[in-house]
Scaffold this motif. Sequence first.
Motif, PDB file in Angstrom:
ATOM      1  N   GLN A  39       0.855  -1.081  -0.121  1.00  0.00           N
ATOM      2  CA  GLN A  39      -0.068  -0.167  -0.146  1.00  0.00           C
ATOM      3  C   GLN A  39       0.884   1.314   0.080  1.00  0.00           C
ATOM      4  N   PRO A  40       1.599   1.660  -1.112  1.00  0.00           N
ATOM      5  CA  PRO A  40       2.471   2.934  -1.345  1.00  0.00           C
ATOM      6  C   PRO A  40       1.455   3.858  -0.902  1.00  0.00           C
ATOM      7  N   GLY A  41       2.410   4.678   0.027  1.00  0.00           N
ATOM      8  CA  GLY A  41       1.429   5.995   0.845  1.00  0.00           C
ATOM      9  C   GLY A  41       0.615   5.452   2.195  1.00  0.00           C
ATOM     10  N   GLY A  42       0.383   4.266   2.239  1.00  0.00           N
ATOM     11  CA  GLY A  42      -0.305   3.746   3.494  1.00  0.00           C
ATOM     12  C   GLY A  42      -1.754   4.200   3.654  1.00  0.00           C
ATOM     13  N   GLN A  43      -2.358   4.072   4.834  1.00  0.00           N
ATOM     14  CA  GLN A  43      -3.715   4.055   4.810  1.00  0.00           C
ATOM     15  C   GLN A  43      -4.506   5.515   4.333  1.00  0.00           C
ATOM     16  N   LEU A  44      -3.801   6.621   4.384  1.00  0.00           N
ATOM     17  CA  LEU A  44      -4.494   7.712   3.885  1.00  0.00           C
ATOM     18  C   LEU A  44      -4.742   7.716   2.302  1.00  0.00           C
ATOM     19  N   THR A  45      -4.187   6.774   1.582  1.00  0.00           N
ATOM     20  CA  THR A  45      -4.413   6.562   0.174  1.00  0.00           C
ATOM     21  C   THR A  45      -5.820   6.096  -0.080  1.00  0.00           C
ATOM     22  N   ILE A  46      -6.586   5.425   1.126  1.00  0.00           N
ATOM     23  CA  ILE A  46      -7.826   4.937   0.882  1.00  0.00           C
ATOM     24  C   ILE A  46      -8.959   5.873   1.345  1.00  0.00           C
ATOM     25  N   THR A  47      -8.302   7.258   1.625  1.00  0.00           N
ATOM     26  CA  THR A  47      -9.512   7.874   2.119  1.00  0.00           C
ATOM     27  C   THR A  47      -9.724   9.332   1.277  1.00  0.00           C
ATOM     28  N   THR A  48     -10.273   9.915   1.420  1.00  0.00           N
ATOM     29  CA  THR A  48     -10.703  11.236   0.723  1.00  0.00           C
ATOM     30  C   THR A  48     -10.268  12.404   1.476  1.00  0.00           C
ATOM     31  N   ASP A  49     -11.179  13.094   2.023  1.00  0.00           N
ATOM     32  CA  ASP A  49     -10.945  14.624   2.702  1.00  0.00           C
ATOM     33  C   ASP A  49     -10.178  14.364   3.989  1.00  0.00           C
ATOM     34  N   VAL A  50      -9.080  15.134   4.249  1.00  0.00           N
ATOM     35  CA  VAL A  50      -8.137  15.139   5.106  1.00  0.00           C
ATOM     36  C   VAL A  50      -8.172  16.369   5.704  1.00  0.00           C
ATOM     37  N   GLU A  51      -8.985  16.815   6.956  1.00  0.00           N
ATOM     38  CA  GLU A  51      -9.011  18.212   7.554  1.00  0.00           C
ATOM     39  C   GLU A  51      -8.378  18.405   8.857  1.00  0.00           C
ATOM     40  N   ASN A  52      -7.672  17.426   9.213  1.00  0.00           N
ATOM     41  CA  ASN A  52      -6.764  17.711  10.718  1.00  0.00           C
ATOM     42  C   ASN A  52      -5.391  17.397  10.537  1.00  0.00           C
ATOM     43  N   TYR A  53      -4.958  17.609   9.219  1.00  0.00           N
ATOM     44  CA  TYR A  53      -3.399  17.482   8.922  1.00  0.00           C
ATOM     45  C   TYR A  53      -2.944  18.929   9.131  1.00  0.00           C
ATOM     46  N   PRO A  54      -2.088  19.314   9.855  1.00  0.00           N
ATOM     47  CA  PRO A  54      -1.733  20.832   9.931  1.00  0.00           C
ATOM     48  C   PRO A  54      -0.781  21.342   8.954  1.00  0.00           C
ATOM     49  N   GLY A  55      -1.530  22.600   8.585  1.00  0.00           N
ATOM     50  CA  GLY A  55      -0.500  23.379   7.386  1.00  0.00           C
ATOM     51  C   GLY A  55      -1.514  23.577   6.264  1.00  0.00           C
ATOM     52  N   PHE A  56      -2.869  22.957   6.286  1.00  0.00           N
ATOM     53  CA  PHE A  56      -3.595  23.282   5.119  1.00  0.00           C
ATOM     54  C   PHE A  56      -4.869  23.806   5.395  1.00  0.00           C
ATOM     55  N   ALA A  57      -5.201  25.210   4.904  1.00  0.00           N
ATOM     56  CA  ALA A  57      -6.568  25.726   5.472  1.00  0.00           C
ATOM     57  C   ALA A  57      -7.743  25.144   4.704  1.00  0.00           C
ATOM     58  N   ASP A  58      -7.233  24.526   3.456  1.00  0.00           N
ATOM     59  CA  ASP A  58      -8.407  24.029   2.663  1.00  0.00           C
ATOM     60  C   ASP A  58      -8.242  22.520   2.989  1.00  0.00           C
ATOM     61  N   VAL A  59      -9.639  21.912   2.616  1.00  0.00           N
ATOM     62  CA  VAL A  59      -9.461  20.452   2.859  1.00  0.00           C
ATOM     63  C   VAL A  59      -8.486  20.039   1.737  1.00  0.00           C
ATOM     64  N   ILE A  60      -7.649  18.820   2.231  1.00  0.00           N
ATOM     65  CA  ILE A  60      -6.975  18.201   0.948  1.00  0.00           C
ATOM     66  C   ILE A  60      -7.216  16.475   1.120  1.00  0.00           C
ATOM     67  N   GLN A  61      -6.951  16.206   0.121  1.00  0.00           N
ATOM     68  CA  GLN A  61      -7.212  14.753  -0.415  1.00  0.00           C
ATOM     69  C   GLN A  61      -6.140  13.768   0.315  1.00  0.00           C
ATOM     70  N   GLY A  62      -6.303  12.843   0.995  1.00  0.00           N
ATOM     71  CA  GLY A  62      -5.333  11.672   1.676  1.00  0.00           C
ATOM     72  C   GLY A  62      -4.348  11.142   0.458  1.00  0.00           C
ATOM     73  N   PRO A  63      -4.596  10.730  -0.612  1.00  0.00           N
ATOM     74  CA  PRO A  63      -3.798  10.370  -1.585  1.00  0.00           C
ATOM     75  C   PRO A  63      -2.794  11.599  -2.065  1.00  0.00           C
ATOM     76  N   TRP A  64      -3.297  12.674  -2.242  1.00  0.00           N
ATOM     77  CA  TRP A  64      -2.464  13.797  -2.762  1.00  0.00           C
ATOM     78  C   TRP A  64      -1.514  14.110  -1.476  1.00  0.00           C
ATOM     79  N   LEU A  65      -1.737  14.248  -0.192  1.00  0.00           N
ATOM     80  CA  LEU A  65      -0.948  14.317   0.862  1.00  0.00           C
ATOM     81  C   LEU A  65       0.124  13.486   0.706  1.00  0.00           C
ATOM     82  N   MET A  66      -0.215  12.112   0.559  1.00  0.00           N
ATOM     83  CA  MET A  66       0.957  10.982   0.573  1.00  0.00           C
ATOM     84  C   MET A  66       1.927  11.128  -0.697  1.00  0.00           C
ATOM     85  N   GLU A  67       1.396  11.983  -1.601  1.00  0.00           N
ATOM     86  CA  GLU A  67       2.172  11.724  -2.918  1.00  0.00           C
ATOM     87  C   GLU A  67       3.186  12.918  -2.685  1.00  0.00           C
ATOM     88  N   GLN A  68       2.500  14.152  -1.864  1.00  0.00           N
ATOM     89  CA  GLN A  68       3.596  15.119  -1.687  1.00  0.00           C
ATOM     90  C   GLN A  68       4.767  14.820  -0.763  1.00  0.00           C
TER      91      GLN A  68
END
Length: 326
Positions: A39-68
Amino acid sequence: MAATHSTRMLILGSGPAGLTAAIYGARAGLAPIVVQGIQPGGQLTITTDVENYPGFADVIQGPWLMEQMQKQAEHVGARMEWDHIVEVDLSSRPFRMLGDSGTVYLGDTLVIATGAQAKWLNLPSEERMKGKGVSACATCDGFFYRGKKVIVIGGGNTAVEEALYMTNHSHDVTLIHRRDSLRAEKILQERLFAHANIKVMWNREVAEFVGGGEPEGLVAVDLRDTVTGEIQRLDTEGAFIAIGHSPATELFKGQLELDKDGYIPVEPGTSRTSIPGVFACGDVMDKHYRQAVTAAGTGCMAALDAEKFLAEADFEAKPVRSLQEA
Ligand code: FAD
Ligand code: NAP
Protein backbone atom coordinates in the motif's frame (compact mmCIF):
# COMPACT_ATOMS: atom_id res chain seq x y z
CA MET A 1 20.41 -12.96 -10.06
CA ALA A 2 18.43 -11.11 -7.40
CA ALA A 3 19.79 -7.71 -6.38
CA THR A 4 21.08 -6.76 -2.93
CA HIS A 5 20.62 -3.20 -1.66
CA SER A 6 22.54 -1.91 1.37
CA THR A 7 21.77 1.23 3.30
CA ARG A 8 22.52 2.98 6.59
CA MET A 9 18.77 3.27 7.20
CA LEU A 10 16.22 0.82 5.90
CA ILE A 11 12.61 1.89 6.29
CA LEU A 12 9.69 -0.52 6.01
CA GLY A 13 6.49 1.27 5.08
CA SER A 14 5.58 4.39 3.11
CA GLY A 15 2.77 5.91 5.20
CA PRO A 16 3.23 9.20 7.09
CA ALA A 17 5.58 7.52 9.61
CA GLY A 18 7.91 5.88 7.07
CA LEU A 19 8.04 8.89 4.74
CA THR A 20 8.74 11.33 7.57
CA ALA A 21 11.53 9.06 8.80
CA ALA A 22 12.82 9.07 5.19
CA ILE A 23 12.82 12.89 5.00
CA TYR A 24 14.79 13.20 8.24
CA GLY A 25 17.11 10.29 7.42
CA ALA A 26 17.90 11.67 3.97
CA ARG A 27 18.60 15.14 5.34
CA ALA A 28 21.00 13.51 7.83
CA GLY A 29 22.92 12.07 4.86
CA LEU A 30 21.92 8.45 5.55
CA ALA A 31 20.54 7.80 2.03
CA PRO A 32 17.57 5.80 3.33
CA ILE A 33 15.80 3.15 1.30
CA VAL A 34 12.01 2.98 1.78
CA VAL A 35 10.40 -0.36 0.98
CA GLN A 36 6.88 0.81 0.20
CA GLY A 37 4.88 -2.37 0.72
CA ILE A 38 1.63 -3.28 -0.98
CA GLN A 39 0.00 0.00 0.00
CA PRO A 40 2.37 2.77 -1.18
CA GLY A 41 1.41 5.89 0.80
CA GLY A 42 -0.33 3.85 3.52
CA GLN A 43 -3.84 4.16 4.95
CA LEU A 44 -4.44 7.76 3.87
CA THR A 45 -4.50 6.63 0.25
CA ILE A 46 -7.86 4.95 0.89
CA THR A 47 -9.58 8.03 2.25
CA THR A 48 -10.70 11.29 0.67
CA ASP A 49 -10.94 14.49 2.74
CA VAL A 50 -8.27 15.11 5.36
CA GLU A 51 -9.06 18.14 7.49
CA ASN A 52 -6.84 17.68 10.52
CA TYR A 53 -3.33 17.49 9.08
CA PRO A 54 -1.76 20.82 10.04
CA GLY A 55 -0.61 23.28 7.42
CA PHE A 56 -3.58 23.31 5.04
CA ALA A 57 -6.42 25.80 5.38
CA ASP A 58 -8.36 24.06 2.59
CA VAL A 59 -9.55 20.47 2.73
CA ILE A 60 -6.92 18.22 1.17
CA GLN A 61 -7.17 14.68 -0.20
CA GLY A 62 -5.40 11.78 1.51
CA PRO A 63 -3.77 10.38 -1.68
CA TRP A 64 -2.53 13.88 -2.63
CA LEU A 65 -0.99 14.41 0.82
CA MET A 66 0.88 11.11 0.57
CA GLU A 67 2.11 11.94 -2.94
CA GLN A 68 3.53 15.21 -1.59
CA MET A 69 5.26 13.41 1.30
CA GLN A 70 6.81 10.91 -1.12
CA LYS A 71 8.00 13.66 -3.48
CA GLN A 72 9.52 15.55 -0.54
CA ALA A 73 11.34 12.41 0.67
CA GLU A 74 12.69 11.71 -2.84
CA HIS A 75 13.65 15.33 -3.32
CA VAL A 76 15.94 15.23 -0.28
CA GLY A 77 17.52 11.92 -1.32
CA ALA A 78 15.44 8.98 -0.09
CA ARG A 79 15.03 6.05 -2.48
CA MET A 80 11.68 4.27 -2.91
CA GLU A 81 11.54 0.56 -3.65
CA TRP A 82 8.24 -0.89 -4.77
CA ASP A 83 8.53 -4.18 -2.94
CA HIS A 84 6.95 -5.95 0.03
CA ILE A 85 9.10 -7.55 2.72
CA VAL A 86 8.30 -11.21 3.29
CA GLU A 87 11.16 -12.32 5.55
CA VAL A 88 13.33 -10.59 8.12
CA ASP A 89 16.46 -11.55 10.03
CA LEU A 90 17.13 -9.30 13.00
CA SER A 91 19.64 -11.61 14.69
CA SER A 92 22.70 -9.59 13.64
CA ARG A 93 23.63 -6.30 11.98
CA PRO A 94 23.26 -5.37 9.19
CA PHE A 95 19.63 -6.46 9.48
CA ARG A 96 18.55 -8.54 6.51
CA MET A 97 15.16 -8.38 4.76
CA LEU A 98 13.91 -10.36 1.80
CA GLY A 99 11.48 -8.70 -0.59
CA ASP A 100 8.68 -10.39 -2.49
CA SER A 101 10.67 -9.56 -5.66
CA GLY A 102 13.60 -11.66 -4.44
CA THR A 103 15.66 -8.54 -3.68
CA VAL A 104 17.66 -8.61 -0.45
CA TYR A 105 17.82 -5.43 1.65
CA LEU A 106 20.56 -4.88 4.24
CA GLY A 107 20.17 -2.09 6.77
CA ASP A 108 22.64 -0.88 9.43
CA THR A 109 19.50 0.36 11.14
CA LEU A 110 15.88 -0.58 10.58
CA VAL A 111 12.85 1.70 10.96
CA ILE A 112 9.61 -0.27 11.15
CA ALA A 113 6.64 1.79 9.95
CA THR A 114 4.34 -0.97 8.72
CA GLY A 115 1.19 0.53 10.26
CA ALA A 116 -1.97 -1.17 11.41
CA GLN A 117 -5.23 -2.03 9.77
CA ALA A 118 -8.69 -1.58 11.28
CA LYS A 119 -10.62 -4.80 11.72
CA TRP A 120 -13.89 -4.93 9.81
CA LEU A 121 -17.01 -7.05 10.19
CA ASN A 122 -16.44 -8.47 6.69
CA LEU A 123 -20.02 -8.14 5.45
CA PRO A 124 -20.48 -7.51 1.69
CA SER A 125 -22.81 -4.57 2.50
CA GLU A 126 -20.08 -3.09 4.75
CA GLU A 127 -17.59 -3.20 1.86
CA ARG A 128 -20.11 -1.45 -0.42
CA MET A 129 -20.90 1.29 2.12
CA LYS A 130 -17.31 2.12 3.14
CA GLY A 131 -16.89 5.87 2.67
CA LYS A 132 -20.67 6.24 2.21
CA GLY A 133 -21.57 6.16 5.89
CA VAL A 134 -19.43 3.29 7.14
CA SER A 135 -16.05 4.19 8.64
CA ALA A 136 -13.48 2.74 11.01
CA CYS A 137 -12.20 6.06 12.34
CA ALA A 138 -14.48 8.50 14.19
CA THR A 139 -11.64 10.92 14.88
CA CYS A 140 -10.96 11.08 11.14
CA ASP A 141 -14.50 11.10 9.73
CA GLY A 142 -16.76 12.10 12.65
CA PHE A 143 -16.85 15.71 11.54
CA PHE A 144 -18.74 14.71 8.38
CA TYR A 145 -21.65 13.42 10.49
CA ARG A 146 -22.52 16.68 12.27
CA GLY A 147 -26.11 16.63 13.53
CA LYS A 148 -26.68 13.09 12.21
CA LYS A 149 -27.79 9.96 13.99
CA VAL A 150 -24.83 7.59 14.29
CA ILE A 151 -23.90 4.22 15.73
CA VAL A 152 -20.60 2.85 17.03
CA ILE A 153 -19.98 -0.90 17.00
CA GLY A 154 -17.77 -2.58 19.61
CA GLY A 155 -17.34 -2.88 23.36
CA GLY A 156 -13.70 -2.04 24.04
CA ASN A 157 -11.91 1.20 24.92
CA THR A 158 -11.82 2.33 21.31
CA ALA A 159 -15.59 1.92 20.84
CA VAL A 160 -16.39 3.78 24.05
CA GLU A 161 -13.93 6.58 23.24
CA GLU A 162 -15.33 6.86 19.72
CA ALA A 163 -18.90 7.01 21.04
CA LEU A 164 -17.90 9.75 23.49
CA TYR A 165 -16.02 11.57 20.75
CA MET A 166 -19.03 11.44 18.44
CA THR A 167 -21.11 13.38 20.97
CA ASN A 168 -19.07 16.41 19.84
CA HIS A 169 -20.87 16.12 16.52
CA SER A 170 -24.11 14.27 17.17
CA HIS A 171 -26.88 14.35 19.78
CA ASP A 172 -27.91 10.79 18.95
CA VAL A 173 -25.17 8.20 19.37
CA THR A 174 -25.90 4.49 19.91
CA LEU A 175 -23.27 1.99 20.95
CA ILE A 176 -23.98 -1.49 19.59
CA HIS A 177 -22.30 -4.36 21.42
CA ARG A 178 -22.56 -8.10 20.84
CA ARG A 179 -22.60 -9.02 24.55
CA ASP A 180 -24.25 -7.61 27.69
CA SER A 181 -21.12 -6.10 29.21
CA LEU A 182 -18.29 -3.96 27.93
CA ARG A 183 -14.62 -4.79 28.10
CA ALA A 184 -13.70 -1.07 28.18
CA GLU A 185 -12.11 0.36 31.35
CA LYS A 186 -14.57 1.18 34.12
CA ILE A 187 -13.87 4.90 34.05
CA LEU A 188 -14.73 5.06 30.35
CA GLN A 189 -17.86 2.98 30.93
CA GLU A 190 -18.99 5.39 33.65
CA ARG A 191 -18.57 8.35 31.29
CA LEU A 192 -20.45 6.51 28.57
CA PHE A 193 -23.40 5.53 30.77
CA ALA A 194 -23.59 9.04 32.25
CA HIS A 195 -23.82 10.72 28.85
CA ALA A 196 -27.32 11.89 28.01
CA ASN A 197 -26.76 11.62 24.24
CA ILE A 198 -25.51 8.02 24.19
CA LYS A 199 -27.69 4.91 24.23
CA VAL A 200 -26.35 1.36 24.45
CA MET A 201 -27.96 -1.59 22.67
CA TRP A 202 -26.75 -4.84 24.20
CA ASN A 203 -26.56 -8.28 22.59
CA ARG A 204 -26.77 -6.93 19.06
CA GLU A 205 -24.61 -7.43 15.99
CA VAL A 206 -24.91 -5.89 12.57
CA ALA A 207 -26.50 -8.30 10.10
CA GLU A 208 -26.60 -5.80 7.20
CA PHE A 209 -25.78 -2.20 6.32
CA VAL A 210 -28.67 -0.68 4.39
CA GLY A 211 -28.01 1.95 1.71
CA GLY A 212 -30.45 4.37 0.10
CA GLY A 213 -30.76 7.68 -1.72
CA GLU A 214 -28.92 9.09 -4.71
CA PRO A 215 -25.94 9.16 -4.41
CA GLU A 216 -26.21 6.14 -2.18
CA GLY A 217 -25.54 6.63 1.52
CA LEU A 218 -26.16 4.66 4.69
CA VAL A 219 -29.76 4.95 5.88
CA ALA A 220 -30.12 2.07 8.38
CA VAL A 221 -28.63 -1.08 9.84
CA ASP A 222 -30.31 -4.42 10.40
CA LEU A 223 -29.35 -5.65 13.84
CA ARG A 224 -29.46 -9.27 14.94
CA ASP A 225 -30.24 -10.02 18.60
CA THR A 226 -27.38 -12.37 19.59
CA VAL A 227 -29.64 -14.10 22.15
CA THR A 228 -32.93 -14.51 20.26
CA GLY A 229 -31.75 -14.17 16.66
CA GLU A 230 -34.47 -11.58 16.01
CA ILE A 231 -33.69 -8.92 13.36
CA GLN A 232 -34.55 -5.28 13.97
CA ARG A 233 -33.95 -2.24 11.71
CA LEU A 234 -32.36 0.90 13.18
CA ASP A 235 -32.20 4.15 11.19
CA THR A 236 -28.72 5.68 11.11
CA GLU A 237 -26.61 7.75 8.72
CA GLY A 238 -23.20 6.89 10.12
CA ALA A 239 -21.70 3.65 11.43
CA PHE A 240 -18.28 3.52 13.04
CA ILE A 241 -16.73 0.08 13.36
CA ALA A 242 -14.50 0.01 16.44
CA ILE A 243 -13.73 -3.66 16.97
CA GLY A 244 -9.96 -3.36 17.16
CA HIS A 245 -6.94 -2.95 14.93
CA SER A 246 -4.31 -5.41 13.75
CA PRO A 247 -0.76 -4.06 13.67
CA ALA A 248 1.29 -5.34 10.72
CA THR A 249 3.86 -7.19 12.82
CA GLU A 250 3.43 -10.81 11.73
CA LEU A 251 6.90 -10.64 10.13
CA PHE A 252 8.63 -9.85 13.41
CA LYS A 253 7.05 -12.52 15.62
CA GLY A 254 9.69 -14.44 17.55
CA GLN A 255 12.42 -11.91 16.67
CA LEU A 256 11.26 -8.66 18.24
CA GLU A 257 9.33 -8.06 21.45
CA LEU A 258 5.61 -7.51 20.74
CA ASP A 259 2.86 -6.75 23.28
CA LYS A 260 -0.20 -8.95 23.81
CA ASP A 261 -2.06 -7.16 20.99
CA GLY A 262 0.88 -7.54 18.56
CA TYR A 263 2.06 -3.90 18.76
CA ILE A 264 5.79 -3.10 19.03
CA PRO A 265 6.58 -1.69 22.46
CA VAL A 266 9.11 1.15 22.50
CA GLU A 267 11.09 2.67 25.34
CA PRO A 268 8.91 5.53 26.62
CA GLY A 269 9.68 8.83 24.92
CA THR A 270 11.74 7.14 22.17
CA SER A 271 11.26 4.88 19.15
CA ARG A 272 13.75 2.27 20.44
CA THR A 273 12.52 -1.34 20.34
CA SER A 274 13.86 -4.40 22.16
CA ILE A 275 16.66 -4.75 19.56
CA PRO A 276 19.35 -2.03 19.43
CA GLY A 277 19.33 -0.45 15.98
CA VAL A 278 15.67 -1.32 15.30
CA PHE A 279 13.19 1.54 15.68
CA ALA A 280 9.40 1.62 15.38
CA CYS A 281 7.07 4.50 14.55
CA GLY A 282 3.48 5.22 13.62
CA ASP A 283 0.44 2.98 14.07
CA VAL A 284 2.57 -0.14 14.44
CA MET A 285 3.68 1.07 17.89
CA ASP A 286 0.72 3.30 18.78
CA LYS A 287 -2.63 1.86 19.78
CA HIS A 288 -3.98 5.08 21.25
CA TYR A 289 -3.69 8.00 18.81
CA ARG A 290 -3.49 6.46 15.32
CA GLN A 291 -3.38 9.77 13.44
CA ALA A 292 -1.35 10.86 10.44
CA VAL A 293 0.26 13.66 12.39
CA THR A 294 1.28 11.43 15.31
CA ALA A 295 2.62 8.84 12.85
CA ALA A 296 4.67 11.57 11.16
CA GLY A 297 5.89 12.82 14.55
CA THR A 298 7.08 9.41 15.66
CA GLY A 299 8.63 8.88 12.19
CA CYS A 300 10.78 11.93 12.86
CA MET A 301 11.74 10.48 16.26
CA ALA A 302 12.73 7.16 14.68
CA ALA A 303 15.05 8.82 12.16
CA LEU A 304 16.69 10.96 14.85
CA ASP A 305 17.09 7.93 17.13
CA ALA A 306 18.60 5.90 14.27
CA GLU A 307 20.99 8.72 13.38
CA LYS A 308 22.16 8.92 17.03
CA PHE A 309 22.53 5.14 17.19
CA LEU A 310 24.73 5.12 14.07
CA ALA A 311 26.86 8.00 15.32
CA GLU A 312 27.48 6.16 18.62
CA ALA A 313 28.15 2.84 16.84
CA ASP A 314 30.63 4.52 14.47
CA PHE A 315 32.40 6.15 17.43
CA GLU A 316 32.70 2.83 19.28
CA ALA A 317 33.94 1.05 16.14
CA LYS A 318 36.86 3.45 15.70
CA PRO A 319 40.17 1.89 16.87
CA VAL A 320 41.67 3.68 19.91
CA ARG A 321 44.80 4.59 17.91
CA SER A 322 42.87 6.49 15.28
CA LEU A 323 40.93 8.27 18.03
CA GLN A 324 44.22 9.37 19.62
CA GLU A 325 45.54 10.44 16.25
CA ALA A 326 42.38 12.38 15.51
P1 FAD B 1 0.20 3.32 7.40
O1 FAD B 1 -0.35 4.56 6.82
O2 FAD B 1 -0.71 2.21 7.76
O3 FAD B 1 1.30 2.76 6.37
C1 FAD B 1 1.85 1.49 6.55
C2 FAD B 1 2.82 1.25 5.42
O4 FAD B 1 3.53 0.05 5.66
C3 FAD B 1 2.16 1.08 4.04
O5 FAD B 1 2.88 1.83 3.09
C4 FAD B 1 2.32 -0.41 3.74
O6 FAD B 1 2.43 -0.68 2.36
C5 FAD B 1 3.64 -0.69 4.46
N1 FAD B 1 3.87 -2.09 4.81
C6 FAD B 1 3.10 -2.92 5.56
N2 FAD B 1 3.66 -4.14 5.63
C7 FAD B 1 4.82 -4.08 4.91
C8 FAD B 1 5.84 -5.02 4.57
N3 FAD B 1 5.79 -6.29 4.97
N4 FAD B 1 6.86 -4.60 3.79
C9 FAD B 1 6.95 -3.31 3.37
N5 FAD B 1 6.01 -2.38 3.65
C10 FAD B 1 4.96 -2.77 4.40
N6 FAD B 1 -5.56 10.16 10.25
C11 FAD B 1 -5.61 11.50 10.33
O7 FAD B 1 -4.78 12.11 11.00
N7 FAD B 1 -6.57 12.21 9.67
C12 FAD B 1 -7.50 11.63 8.88
O8 FAD B 1 -8.36 12.30 8.31
C13 FAD B 1 -7.45 10.21 8.76
N8 FAD B 1 -8.35 9.57 7.99
C14 FAD B 1 -8.28 8.22 7.87
C15 FAD B 1 -9.22 7.58 7.07
C16 FAD B 1 -9.16 6.21 6.91
C17 FAD B 1 -10.19 5.53 6.02
C18 FAD B 1 -8.18 5.44 7.59
C19 FAD B 1 -8.11 3.94 7.42
C20 FAD B 1 -7.26 6.07 8.43
C21 FAD B 1 -7.30 7.45 8.58
N9 FAD B 1 -6.42 8.13 9.40
C22 FAD B 1 -6.46 9.50 9.48
C23 FAD B 1 -5.40 7.40 10.17
C24 FAD B 1 -4.04 7.50 9.44
O9 FAD B 1 -4.21 7.13 8.11
C25 FAD B 1 -3.03 6.59 10.13
O10 FAD B 1 -2.91 6.94 11.49
C26 FAD B 1 -1.65 6.73 9.46
O11 FAD B 1 -1.73 6.45 8.09
C27 FAD B 1 -0.64 5.80 10.10
O12 FAD B 1 0.55 5.97 9.41
P2 FAD B 1 1.69 4.86 9.40
O13 FAD B 1 2.77 5.42 8.55
O14 FAD B 1 2.01 4.44 10.78
O15 FAD B 1 1.07 3.57 8.73
P1 NAP C 1 -10.50 -4.58 21.95
O1 NAP C 1 -10.18 -4.23 23.35
O2 NAP C 1 -9.95 -5.83 21.35
O3 NAP C 1 -12.08 -4.61 21.86
C1 NAP C 1 -12.71 -4.97 20.67
C2 NAP C 1 -14.21 -4.94 20.93
O4 NAP C 1 -14.86 -5.21 19.70
C3 NAP C 1 -14.66 -5.99 21.95
O5 NAP C 1 -15.66 -5.45 22.78
C4 NAP C 1 -15.19 -7.10 21.07
O6 NAP C 1 -16.29 -7.78 21.65
C5 NAP C 1 -15.71 -6.35 19.87
N1 NAP C 1 -15.62 -7.15 18.67
C6 NAP C 1 -14.50 -7.78 18.18
N2 NAP C 1 -14.81 -8.41 17.03
C7 NAP C 1 -16.12 -8.17 16.79
C8 NAP C 1 -17.01 -8.53 15.76
N3 NAP C 1 -16.61 -9.27 14.72
N4 NAP C 1 -18.31 -8.12 15.84
C9 NAP C 1 -18.72 -7.34 16.87
N5 NAP C 1 -17.92 -6.96 17.88
C10 NAP C 1 -16.63 -7.36 17.83
O7 NAP C 1 -10.07 -3.41 20.90
P2 NAP C 1 -9.91 -1.85 21.15
O8 NAP C 1 -11.07 -1.31 21.88
O9 NAP C 1 -9.56 -1.28 19.82
O10 NAP C 1 -8.62 -1.78 22.07
C11 NAP C 1 -7.39 -2.39 21.64
C12 NAP C 1 -6.33 -2.15 22.69
O11 NAP C 1 -6.02 -0.75 22.75
C13 NAP C 1 -6.77 -2.55 24.09
O12 NAP C 1 -5.63 -3.04 24.77
C14 NAP C 1 -7.23 -1.25 24.69
O13 NAP C 1 -7.13 -1.23 26.10
C15 NAP C 1 -6.26 -0.27 24.06
N6 NAP C 1 -6.85 1.08 23.99
C16 NAP C 1 -6.69 1.86 25.08
C17 NAP C 1 -7.24 3.13 25.12
C18 NAP C 1 -7.07 3.96 26.34
O14 NAP C 1 -6.36 3.52 27.24
N7 NAP C 1 -7.67 5.13 26.43
C19 NAP C 1 -7.98 3.59 24.02
C20 NAP C 1 -8.14 2.75 22.92
C21 NAP C 1 -7.57 1.48 22.93
P3 NAP C 1 -16.09 -8.73 22.93
O15 NAP C 1 -15.96 -7.80 24.09
O16 NAP C 1 -17.34 -9.52 22.93
O17 NAP C 1 -14.87 -9.54 22.63
